[in-house]
Design an enzyme around this catalytic site. Structure first.
Site, PDB file in Angstrom:
ATOM      1  N   GLY A 199      40.257  41.365  36.866  1.00 38.16           N
ATOM      2  CA  GLY A 199      41.313  40.979  37.799  1.00 38.16           C
ATOM      3  C   GLY A 199      40.765  40.363  39.071  1.00 38.16           C
ATOM      4  O   GLY A 199      39.617  39.915  39.137  1.00 38.16           O
ATOM      5  N   CYS A 200      41.598  40.392  40.109  1.00 36.94           N
ATOM      6  CA  CYS A 200      41.365  39.564  41.297  1.00 36.94           C
ATOM      7  C   CYS A 200      40.205  40.004  42.191  1.00 36.94           C
ATOM      8  O   CYS A 200      39.793  39.245  43.055  1.00 36.94           O
ATOM      9  CB  CYS A 200      42.648  39.493  42.126  1.00 36.94           C
ATOM     10  SG  CYS A 200      43.968  38.579  41.297  1.00 36.94           S
ATOM     11  N   PHE A 201      39.691  41.220  42.009  1.00 33.48           N
ATOM     12  CA  PHE A 201      38.568  41.631  42.865  1.00 33.48           C
ATOM     13  C   PHE A 201      37.223  41.124  42.349  1.00 33.48           C
ATOM     14  O   PHE A 201      36.203  41.205  43.026  1.00 33.48           O
ATOM     15  CB  PHE A 201      38.515  43.162  43.016  1.00 33.48           C
ATOM     16  CG  PHE A 201      38.305  43.911  41.712  1.00 33.48           C
ATOM     17  CD1 PHE A 201      37.050  44.021  41.143  1.00 33.48           C
ATOM     18  CD2 PHE A 201      39.380  44.525  41.068  1.00 33.48           C
ATOM     19  CE1 PHE A 201      36.857  44.712  39.954  1.00 33.48           C
ATOM     20  CE2 PHE A 201      39.199  45.219  39.878  1.00 33.48           C
ATOM     21  CZ  PHE A 201      37.929  45.309  39.321  1.00 33.48           C
TER      22      PHE A 201
END
Length: 393
Positions: A163-165
């Site tokens: 995901g976005c991290f």
């Protein structure tokens, strides 16, 4: 007879991990955010949902995004009507596209980075590939190795469904690989396409609609190594890297891979969870350096959406120009998940050079890179900029 300690010492690099090149790539298909609601409701056969369309129009208007790039064209969506429903079984068709296109887009970004690096690709010792789009065995790391013609002995790591991290995660891993393996040159690639998340609108799941307003496609590649040779051109040094879970944030951002594709679930308080925890991360990262003025460092923050950036800015009293590079990438590309922070790194070093600033970090010495994503997970990377040598006049 050599000792283990002597072997170990010879394996380690001397200096810190350094970013040596950055490359980016996007699909050719560009969508304009101002007209996207008309297109989206037409292609998903949802034009009768007028109130919902008005809500979506407001989301797009407030997104601070000008345009995005998407592999999914109108033609592909017409061939795959199940993508356009809200919850239609469609994983096989989505996978068929993602498994091919994710490594292909990653290859474009990698070729750009390798070209800038200027060294033979045979010197690449490690590959770290990250995507939230399409799972397969052997994975996108293997496909990329084949597409680029890397050595069969290259050491690969495949990261799916982060995901976005994860733009922060890949830098953290590359740092450890480069510093613990003398002479290592690590190619990291984040390649994200929205084919797994695209779906029609639903009145009862507005969080899904938020994703449709924000997510875009893109791939970024970075080459990391310690102890640069005279032929290599360092861009940033990776000084420290940390990961933490924000307290009381379970369920803030979730994604589930189902027959219908990848479904995303966001709680409304994600911006406040991030902004309430970011100063602790900054303090832990910069206290050892004696830095406590957050306006004295350059900023690369994952642009989850405008609300997150606004609240972080407000909470920390950041000057508006601190998030210029971050907001620029959000405006020009949307939220490309893990690839975003690497696009921002690229934008920052280019803008710093074009403006005649003294360092790759907007003229400043120290900087921070943040990733935010499912968990809620926060990645914090401390960067040290490199002096920009004036070019020939």
């Amino acid at each position: 007879m050599v000792t283990v300690e002597e072997v170990r010492k010879a394996q380690r690099a001397e200096g810190p991990a350094t970013i040596l090149a950055i490359g980016t790539a996007t699909p050719a298909n560009c969508v304009n955010q101002s007209t996207y609601p008309d297109y989206y409701f037409r292609i998903t056969n949802s034009e009768h949902k007028t109130e919902l369309k008005e809500k979506f129009q407001r989301m797009c208007d407030k997104s601070m995004i000008t345009k995005r790039y998407m592999h999914l064209t109108e033609e592909i969506l017409k061939e795959n009507p199940s993508f356009c429903e809200y919850m239609a079984p469609s994983l096989d068709a989505r996978q068929d596209i993602a498994v091919v296109e994710v490594p292909k887009l990653g290859k474009e970004a990698a070729q750009s980075a390798i070209k800038e690096w200027g060294q033979p690709k045979s010197k690449i010792t490690h590959v770290v590939f990250c995507t939230t789009s399409g799972v397969d065995m052997p994975g996108a790391d293997y496909q990329l190795t084949k597409l680029l013609g890397l050595r069969p002995s290259v050491k690969r790591l495949m990261m799916y469904q982060q995901g976005c991290f994860a733009g922060g995660t890949v830098l953290r891993l590359a740092k450890d690989l480069a510093e613990n393996n003398k002479g290592a040159r690590v190619l990291i690639v984040c390649s994200e396409i929205t084919v797994v998340t695209f779906r029609g609108p639903s009145e009862t799941h507005l969080d899904s609609l938020v994703g449709q307003a924000l997510f875009g496609d893109g791939a970024a590649a970075v080459i990391v190594g310690a102890d640069p040779t005279p032929a290599e051109k360092p861009l940033f040094q990776l000084v420290s890297a940390a990961q933490t879970l924000a307290p009381n944030s379970c369920g803030a951002i979730d994604g589930h891979l189902r027959e219908v594709g990848l479904t995303f679930h966001l709680l409304k308080d994600v911006p406040s969870v991030v902004s309430n925890n970011i100063e602790k991360c900054l303090f832990e990262a910069f206290n050892p350096l004696g830095i406590s003025d957050w306006n004295s460092v350059f900023w690369i923050a994952h642009p989850g959406g405008p609300a997150i950036l606004d609240q972080v800015e407000d909470k920390l009293g950041l000057k508006p120009e601190k998030l210029r590079a971050t907001r620029h990438v959000l405006s020009e590309y949307g939220n490309m998940s893990s690839a975003c922070v690497l696009f921002i790194l690229d934008e920052m070093r280019k803008a710093s050079s074009n403006a005649g600033l003294g360092t790759t970090g907007e003229g400043l010495e120290w900087g921070v890179l943040f990733g935010f994503g499912p968990g809620l997970t926060i990645e914090t990377v401390v960067l040290h900029s490199v002096l920009i040598k004036p070019g020939p006049h």
